[in-house]
Enzyme design. Structure first.
Site, PDB file in Angstrom:
ATOM      1  N   LYS A 215       0.879  -1.173   0.000  1.00 34.73           N
ATOM      2  CA  LYS A 215       0.000   0.000   0.000  1.00 34.73           C
ATOM      3  C   LYS A 215       0.919   1.227   0.000  1.00 34.73           C
ATOM      4  CE  LYS A 215      -2.699   3.290   1.582  1.00 34.73           C
ATOM      5  NZ  LYS A 215      -1.826   4.395   1.119  1.00 34.73           N
TER       6      LYS A 215
ATOM      7  N   GLU B 100       8.128   1.232  11.851  1.00 31.68           N
ATOM      8  CA  GLU B 100       9.248   2.182  11.755  1.00 31.68           C
ATOM      9  C   GLU B 100       8.610   3.558  11.777  1.00 31.68           C
ATOM     10  OE1 GLU B 100      12.461   1.317  11.391  1.00 31.68           O
ATOM     11  OE2 GLU B 100      12.125  -0.821  11.115  1.00 31.68           O
TER      12      GLU B 100
ATOM     13  N   GLU C 250       7.684  15.777  16.358  1.00 38.62           N
ATOM     14  CA  GLU C 250       8.326  15.711  15.046  1.00 38.62           C
ATOM     15  C   GLU C 250       7.634  16.674  14.083  1.00 38.62           C
ATOM     16  OE1 GLU C 250       7.545  12.202  12.683  1.00 38.62           O
ATOM     17  OE2 GLU C 250       9.633  12.151  12.062  1.00 38.62           O
TER      18      GLU C 250
ATOM     19  N   CYS D 126      13.163  10.464   8.134  1.00 41.79           N
ATOM     20  CA  CYS D 126      12.813  10.001   9.494  1.00 41.79           C
ATOM     21  C   CYS D 126      13.946  10.219  10.466  1.00 41.79           C
ATOM     22  CB  CYS D 126      12.408   8.537   9.462  1.00 41.79           C
ATOM     23  SG  CYS D 126      13.653   7.471   8.739  1.00 41.79           S
TER      24      CYS D 126
HETATM   25  P1  NAD Z   1       1.450   8.396   7.661  1.00 44.93           P
HETATM   26  O1  NAD Z   1       1.426   7.561   8.888  1.00 44.93           O
HETATM   27  O2  NAD Z   1       0.476   9.481   7.539  1.00 44.93           O
HETATM   28  O3  NAD Z   1       1.252   7.492   6.386  1.00 44.93           O
HETATM   29  C1  NAD Z   1       2.071   6.365   6.145  1.00 44.93           C
HETATM   30  C2  NAD Z   1       1.272   5.344   5.388  1.00 44.93           C
HETATM   31  O4  NAD Z   1       0.223   4.889   6.223  1.00 44.93           O
HETATM   32  C3  NAD Z   1       0.622   5.862   4.106  1.00 44.93           C
HETATM   33  O5  NAD Z   1       0.727   4.885   3.098  1.00 44.93           O
HETATM   34  C4  NAD Z   1      -0.819   6.045   4.517  1.00 44.93           C
HETATM   35  O6  NAD Z   1      -1.727   5.915   3.456  1.00 44.93           O
HETATM   36  C5  NAD Z   1      -1.008   4.923   5.511  1.00 44.93           C
HETATM   37  N1  NAD Z   1      -2.117   5.144   6.444  1.00 44.93           N
HETATM   38  C6  NAD Z   1      -2.588   6.319   6.897  1.00 44.93           C
HETATM   39  N2  NAD Z   1      -3.642   6.115   7.724  1.00 44.93           N
HETATM   40  C7  NAD Z   1      -3.832   4.774   7.799  1.00 44.93           C
HETATM   41  C8  NAD Z   1      -4.747   3.939   8.486  1.00 44.93           C
HETATM   42  N3  NAD Z   1      -5.703   4.436   9.266  1.00 44.93           N
HETATM   43  N4  NAD Z   1      -4.634   2.608   8.339  1.00 44.93           N
HETATM   44  C9  NAD Z   1      -3.659   2.079   7.571  1.00 44.93           C
HETATM   45  N5  NAD Z   1      -2.779   2.817   6.870  1.00 44.93           N
HETATM   46  C10 NAD Z   1      -2.857   4.153   6.985  1.00 44.93           C
HETATM   47  O7  NAD Z   1       2.952   8.920   7.540  1.00 44.93           O
HETATM   48  P2  NAD Z   1       3.561   9.804   6.348  1.00 44.93           P
HETATM   49  O8  NAD Z   1       3.102  11.186   6.563  1.00 44.93           O
HETATM   50  O9  NAD Z   1       3.350   9.169   5.037  1.00 44.93           O
HETATM   51  O10 NAD Z   1       5.103   9.652   6.662  1.00 44.93           O
HETATM   52  C11 NAD Z   1       5.734  10.474   7.544  1.00 44.93           C
HETATM   53  C12 NAD Z   1       6.057   9.748   8.820  1.00 44.93           C
HETATM   54  O11 NAD Z   1       6.809   8.561   8.562  1.00 44.93           O
HETATM   55  C13 NAD Z   1       6.931  10.556   9.731  1.00 44.93           C
HETATM   56  O12 NAD Z   1       6.487  10.443  11.054  1.00 44.93           O
HETATM   57  C14 NAD Z   1       8.302   9.922   9.578  1.00 44.93           C
HETATM   58  O13 NAD Z   1       9.191  10.127  10.622  1.00 44.93           O
HETATM   59  C15 NAD Z   1       7.962   8.509   9.389  1.00 44.93           C
HETATM   60  N6  NAD Z   1       9.049   7.793   8.736  1.00 44.93           N
HETATM   61  C16 NAD Z   1       9.757   6.886   9.458  1.00 44.93           C
HETATM   62  C17 NAD Z   1      10.815   6.198   8.877  1.00 44.93           C
HETATM   63  C18 NAD Z   1      11.591   5.157   9.656  1.00 44.93           C
HETATM   64  O14 NAD Z   1      12.320   4.369   9.062  1.00 44.93           O
HETATM   65  N7  NAD Z   1      11.467   5.090  10.952  1.00 44.93           N
HETATM   66  C19 NAD Z   1      11.147   6.440   7.549  1.00 44.93           C
HETATM   67  C20 NAD Z   1      10.411   7.395   6.835  1.00 44.93           C
HETATM   68  C21 NAD Z   1       9.356   8.053   7.435  1.00 44.93           C
END
Ligand code: NAD
Length: 494
Positions: free
Chosen positions: A188, A264, A398, A299
């Site tokens: 996804k 993550e 963050e 991240c």
């Molecule tokens: P997000 O949580 O909004 O979205 C991530 C994914 O989750 C997307 O594909 C989204 O469609 C999906 N999603 C959203 N709501 C959902 C739900 N209710 N059920 C299932 N899936 C759902 O995060 P983002 O804005 O895309 O990414 C940014 C975040 O990711 C930041 O907090 C960042 O630090 C983190 N991040 C972490 C790492 C790591 O390796 N630790 C790497 C990159 C980004």
């Protein structure tokens, strides 16, 4: 890569994307689509299928059938390795096309994207292709009248949910080990960065991955992501994204089949600079690069600068100088240092954090504003806020944008205390010439990754994962494989 090639790719129209299910491109079951806006100029780029729960269920059913009939895991390891290696080669062959498509979708500067996206993804897939015939079972040291064997089996169907900042790199961190271990996967991608990842999935089929082994469904997290999370047929859920969504996934697992969930999540990583840093100019350049590249949408971004008080003013001045020399703008120009923020909503959120920081007593010493608004794109000046207290929002939350908070410290103990003063534990860095101090910081700062006299750096051989509310489990390295296997004991009476 040269600018002419990039411009030729930029000029190409982008066809609409649909799901990938059972090796076929299929539209949403209700015909729904989502418009994709480019953060470069805010203009429509293309559309992707707006998936429904039924679409996700169809993709999961396809993955389940592919796993049960063993069309992938039943192949000899050498054959599976060949397919994955060919996939990596195809990603390399299409690297610029993938990178430009991704940048048009998510705004990362092309110089970084070419390395961190197709370059890294191909490297990761190749690493796990090579690993797949080096994962052995075990014979347990039992009494001599029994044979205790420990088999390492694929888990079955893996659901992988990917964010928008580095879709190919992070996608490959999940897909590489999951497929290498013989699982089927349903992917996804993020709403705001699906395109290059969907294209990369097509290349897997071209490389010979059997239909159904890798399915991908685009759409809203709250719809298709939720359907994946609640599915009784997904055995393991792997996720990179926000803590907010991570919590939801754990709830979904508890409400359905108690699937394993690996998260993550975000970070608020401390970058600690002592007066005895071996090279303060280099530390200043790395501190700026370590938070501002990809508009801070990294991240592990070192978003909290902790500086020994005796060098605070001089060091902050050096970081401001480097920051103000960074070129912000069109991410497809090769000399751009900082590209676009991923979406207008993210940009508004970033600016809101700056306002809050000021209201809480912080001083914006550079940046703090939206820029290049006439382009229609979403650009923000890299921003430094000094006088950030341990309790401030900028310490505790963050931003995931180009905003660096600065806090002075006096002693080693205070540096550790400040570094650990949040709920996160993803990454950190320390600059010092004192070997003992460096080791103490690595030991005492509670993170999954610590850097010494550098920041960032990537290699498939080392794990990346957070502790505390930055997540559990790790991507990358041989350790990631544990997420994608089950241990099975065979107890045989001789
Ligand atoms: P997000 O949580 O909004 O979205 C991530 C994914 O989750 C997307 O594909 C989204 O469609 C999906 N999603 C959203 N709501 C959902 C739900 N209710 N059920 C299932 N899936 C759902 O995060 P983002 O804005 O895309 O990414 C940014 C975040 O990711 C930041 O907090 C960042 O630090 C983190 N991040 C972490 C790492 C790591 O390796 N630790 C790497 C990159 C980004």
């Amino acid at each position: 890569m040269d600018q002419t090639q990039i411009e030729a790719l930029r000029a190409q129209p982008v066809a609409a994307f649909s799901h990938l299910i059972e090796g076929q491109h299929v539209p949403a079951s209700d015909g729904g689509t989502m418009e994709v806006l480019s953060p470069i100029d805010g203009q429509p780029l293309t559309s992707v299928a707006r998936g429904t729960a039924a679409d996700m269920e169809a993709a999961i059913a396809s993955a389940r059938a592919a796993f049960e009939d063993r069309r992938w895991v039943g192949q000899p390891p050498a054959a599976r390795k060949k397919v994955l290696r060919k996939w990596a080669d195809l990603i390399d062959a299409h690297a610029l096309e993938l990178a430009v498509l991704g940048v048009r979708d998510n705004g990362t500067e092309i110089g970084m994207a070419i390395k961190a996206e197709p370059g890294s993804a191909a490297g990761t897939i190749r690493y796990y292709a090579e690993a797949l015939d080096k994962v052995y079972g075990e014979i347990a040291p039992t009494a001599s009248d029994v044979l205790g064997m420990i088999h390492k089996e694929p888990v079955g169907v893996v659901g992988a949910i990917i964010p928008w900042n580095f879709p190919l790199m992070i996608g490959a961190w999940k897909l590489g080990p999951a497929l290498a271990m013989g699982n089927s996967v349903v992917l996804k991608p993020s709403e705001t960065a699906s395109l290059s990842l969907m294209r990369m999935c097509d290349l897997a089929l071209e490389a010979g991955l059997p239909p159904g082994v890798l399915n991908a469904v685009t759409g809203e997290g709250a719809v298709v992501g939720e359907a994946m999370g609640l599915s009784m047929e997904v055995d393991v859920l792997v996720f990179t994204g926000s803590g907010h969504t991570g919590r939801r996934l754990m709830e979904y697992a508890a409400r359905s089949n108690m699937k394993r969930v690996y998260l993550e999540l975000g970070g608020k990583s401390p970058h600690i600079v002592f007066a005895d840093a071996p090279n303060l100019d280099m530390a200043a350049a790395v501190a700026a690069g370590g938070v501002f590249r990809n508009s801070g949408q990294v991240c592990v971004a070192g978003s909290r600068l902790l500086v020994e008080a005796s060098i605070h003013d001089e060091f902050v001045a050096a970081v401001i100088k480097v920051t103000e020399a960074m070129r912000v703008g069109d991410p497809l120009l090769m000399d751009t240092h900082i590209g676009a923020v991923n979406s207008e909503a993210q940009l508004a959120q970033n600016l809101g954090f700056v306002e809050t920081a000021q209201a809480e007593g912080g001083e914006v010493v550079t940046g703090g504003t939206r820029i290049l608004q006439d382009t229609g794109g979403y650009y923000m000046a890299p921003t430094i806020v000094t006088g950030v207290t341990p309790e401030a929002t900028l310490t505790q939350r963050e931003v995931f944008g180009p905003v660096l908070g600065v806090t002075p410290f006096e002693t080693d103990d205070e540096a550790v205390q400040l570094a650990n003063a949040t709920v996160y534990g993803l990454a950190g860095g320390v600059w010092t010439s004192n070997l003992s101090r460096a080791h103490r910081m690595v030991r005492d700062v509670r993170t999954g990754v610590m850097h010494v006299n550098t920041y960032g750096g990537a290699d498939s051989t080392v794990p990346l994962g957070g502790v505390r509310q930055s997540g559990n489990g790790s991507d990358k390295s041989m350790h990631a494989i544990e997420k994608y296997i089950n241990l099975k004991t065979a107890w045989i009476k001789l």
